[in-house]
Design a protein around this motif. Structure first.
Motif, short mmCIF file in Angstrom:
data_model
loop_
_atom_site.label_atom_id
_atom_site.label_comp_id
_atom_site.label_asym_id
_atom_site.label_seq_id
_atom_site.Cartn_x
_atom_site.Cartn_y
_atom_site.Cartn_z
N GLU A 275 -6.25 -22.81 49.66
CA GLU A 275 -7.40 -22.27 48.94
C GLU A 275 -6.97 -21.16 47.98
O GLU A 275 -7.53 -21.03 46.88
CB GLU A 275 -8.45 -21.74 49.94
CG GLU A 275 -9.61 -20.98 49.31
CD GLU A 275 -10.48 -21.79 48.36
OE1 GLU A 275 -11.43 -21.20 47.80
OE2 GLU A 275 -10.22 -23.00 48.16
N ASP A 323 -19.15 -24.18 43.94
CA ASP A 323 -19.00 -22.73 43.80
C ASP A 323 -17.53 -22.38 43.60
O ASP A 323 -16.93 -21.63 44.37
CB ASP A 323 -19.55 -22.03 45.04
CG ASP A 323 -19.78 -20.55 44.82
OD1 ASP A 323 -19.67 -20.09 43.66
OD2 ASP A 323 -20.04 -19.84 45.82
N ASP A 328 -12.98 -19.45 49.30
CA ASP A 328 -13.64 -19.96 50.50
C ASP A 328 -12.69 -20.88 51.25
O ASP A 328 -12.53 -22.05 50.90
CB ASP A 328 -14.92 -20.70 50.13
CG ASP A 328 -15.69 -21.20 51.35
OD1 ASP A 328 -15.27 -20.90 52.48
OD2 ASP A 328 -16.71 -21.90 51.17
N ARG A 331 -14.26 -24.23 52.57
CA ARG A 331 -14.92 -25.19 51.69
C ARG A 331 -14.51 -26.62 52.07
O ARG A 331 -13.51 -26.84 52.78
CB ARG A 331 -14.60 -24.92 50.23
CG ARG A 331 -13.17 -25.17 49.83
CD ARG A 331 -12.95 -25.06 48.32
NE ARG A 331 -13.32 -23.76 47.77
CZ ARG A 331 -14.40 -23.58 47.01
NH1 ARG A 331 -15.18 -24.60 46.71
NH2 ARG A 331 -14.68 -22.38 46.55
N GLU A 332 -15.25 -27.60 51.56
CA GLU A 332 -14.92 -29.01 51.79
C GLU A 332 -13.48 -29.28 51.32
O GLU A 332 -13.09 -28.88 50.23
CB GLU A 332 -15.89 -29.92 51.03
CG GLU A 332 -15.62 -31.40 51.23
CD GLU A 332 -16.54 -32.27 50.39
OE1 GLU A 332 -16.37 -33.51 50.43
OE2 GLU A 332 -17.43 -31.72 49.69
#
Length: 398
Positions: A275, A323, A328, A331-332
């Motif tokens: 990420e 977003d 994050d 997140r997916e």
């Protein structure tokens, strides 16, 4: 990619200064994504592709979007590196160095050596209670690790950092600044001298270093290939781990709820690394040359056009990432382009993933209790082709 019946010339963004790009390129990237598949950014005098799917399409078609560019400044500064080759020529040179960088070599050889380097570096400042992690940790860790993996002897991290920056600056010296050119030439000579000092040892003592792999491969590198590919490794292989260390620490310290969840489940550290490099991609753009006139997703491109594949923008493409400007970890899960794609996928990826995501950042939070940002010195993030924090002042309970 879709080929349209009608086409337009690449639209131009002309109201953004180069300084604005360096400070915060993301608003410009979003404008470019919303405008067209390929856009000219006037301040940088370059065409850029900023959408995830468009960049993937370009990487899948190296015959049309070629890495080869005889006029490239990279070739002038570093020699004819494998980064500016496609097909069999690229594959042969890449195959020669890959044994040094495979996951098995990283785990069995480099992992223990990088742990020693990390412990030495942190031991120098952990009693102080505060530090700027750029110079205290990230730069020396990246510089010393790169020298170790390449197989250099007696080259300190400060010299590695100077060489890396000088080569990067030289490869982007489109204005022809003579001082930048001089420093790049000086760095290139320094790298060649370091190679020459190390080669006799690696010839006589095969090992897991990149230099040894180049020498003892089934199709070994020539000395010119060694010079060129080691220079490109020095140019790009230091700033990526340095900046991703800082970015990952920053992202977690600004999102303490995520940090606490990761601490409770150490298996999440590698996810946090992925990420981090999606959120702020250390190497945000690399070039491709258009080999023939083509209409690409409605935009007319001409043979010889240089298109910057702006992965730093694609990694914040809101058609792929929800977003996208937010850090994050949870997140997916979707693949990103921080390490490129296709045949030129970054050869040092596994070293970076281990060093940053499994060693440096997890151990840092373990060693420095109650690590937090120093309120009086806000982190500053800079760059657009290469982007990362240029300072990260922190305090902890010494």
């Amino acid at each position: 990619m879709s080929v349209a019946q009608t086409s337009v010339a690449p639209p131009v963004i002309s109201d953004v200064t180069f300084a604005e790009l360096l400070t915060d390129p993301y608003p410009t990237f979003k404008r470019a994504r919303d405008m067209a598949a390929v856009v000219r950014i006037e301040a940088a005098n370059i065409l850029v592709a900023t959408r995830y799917e468009d960049i993937m399409a370009m990487e899948r078609d190296p015959e049309l979007f070629s890495s080869e560019n005889p006029q490239s400044l990279v070739n002038k500064v570093m020699g004819h590196t494998m980064m500016r080759k496609d097909g069999e020529a690229h594959a042969r040179e890449r195959k020669a160095l890959e044994p040094a960088l495979r996951p098995g070599a990283v785990k069995s050889c480099w992992g223990p050596k990088l742990e020693i380097i990390f412990d030495e570096i942190v031991s120098d400042f952990e009693k102080d209670g505060e530090a700027d992690l750029f110079n205290a940790l990230a730069a020396p860790m990246a510089g010393r690790a790169l020298a170790e993996v390449l197989g250099f002897f007696g080259v300190d991290w400060q010299t590695m950092a100077l060489w890396s920056q000088s080569l990067i600056d030289g490869a982007g010296n489109y204005s022809g600044d003579p001082e930048i050119a001089r420093k790049a030439a000086e760095a290139a000579k320094g790298v060649e001298d370091a190679i020459n000092r190390a080669l006799p040892h690696h010839r006589q003592n095969p090992n897991t270093s990149v230099l040894s792999s180049m020498l003892h491969a089934e199709d070994p590198h020539t000395i010119e290939q060694i010079y060129a590919n080691i220079k490109v490794a020095v140019g790009g292989g230091l700033n990526e781990p340095r900046d991703s260390i800082l970015t990952m620490v920053l992202g977690l310290l600004e999102n303490l709820d995520q940090l606490e969840r990761i601490k409770s489940d150490p298996n999440l550290w590698p996810t946090a690394f992925e990420e981090s490099v999606r959120w702020i991609s250390p190497i945000g753009m690399y070039p491709r040359r258009v080999t023939r006139d083509v209409v690409f997703s409605g935009v007319q491109l001409r043979a010889g056009d240089q298109v910057g594949l702006c992965v730093g923008a694609a990694n914040r493409d809101d058609s792929r990432f929800a977003d996208p400007d937010r850090f994050d970890v949870f997140r997916e899960k979707k693949s990103h382009l921080a390490f490129g794609a296709g045949a030129h996928f970054c050869a040092g990826t596994w070293v970076a993933r281990h060093m940053v995501g499994r060693l440096v950042v997890p151990r840092l939070f373990e060693r420095l209790k109650n690590l937090r940002l120093k309120d009086t010195e806000a982190p500053r993030i800079q760059g657009w082709v290469f982007r990362g924090p240029v300072n990260l002042s922190v305090i902890w309970d010494a």
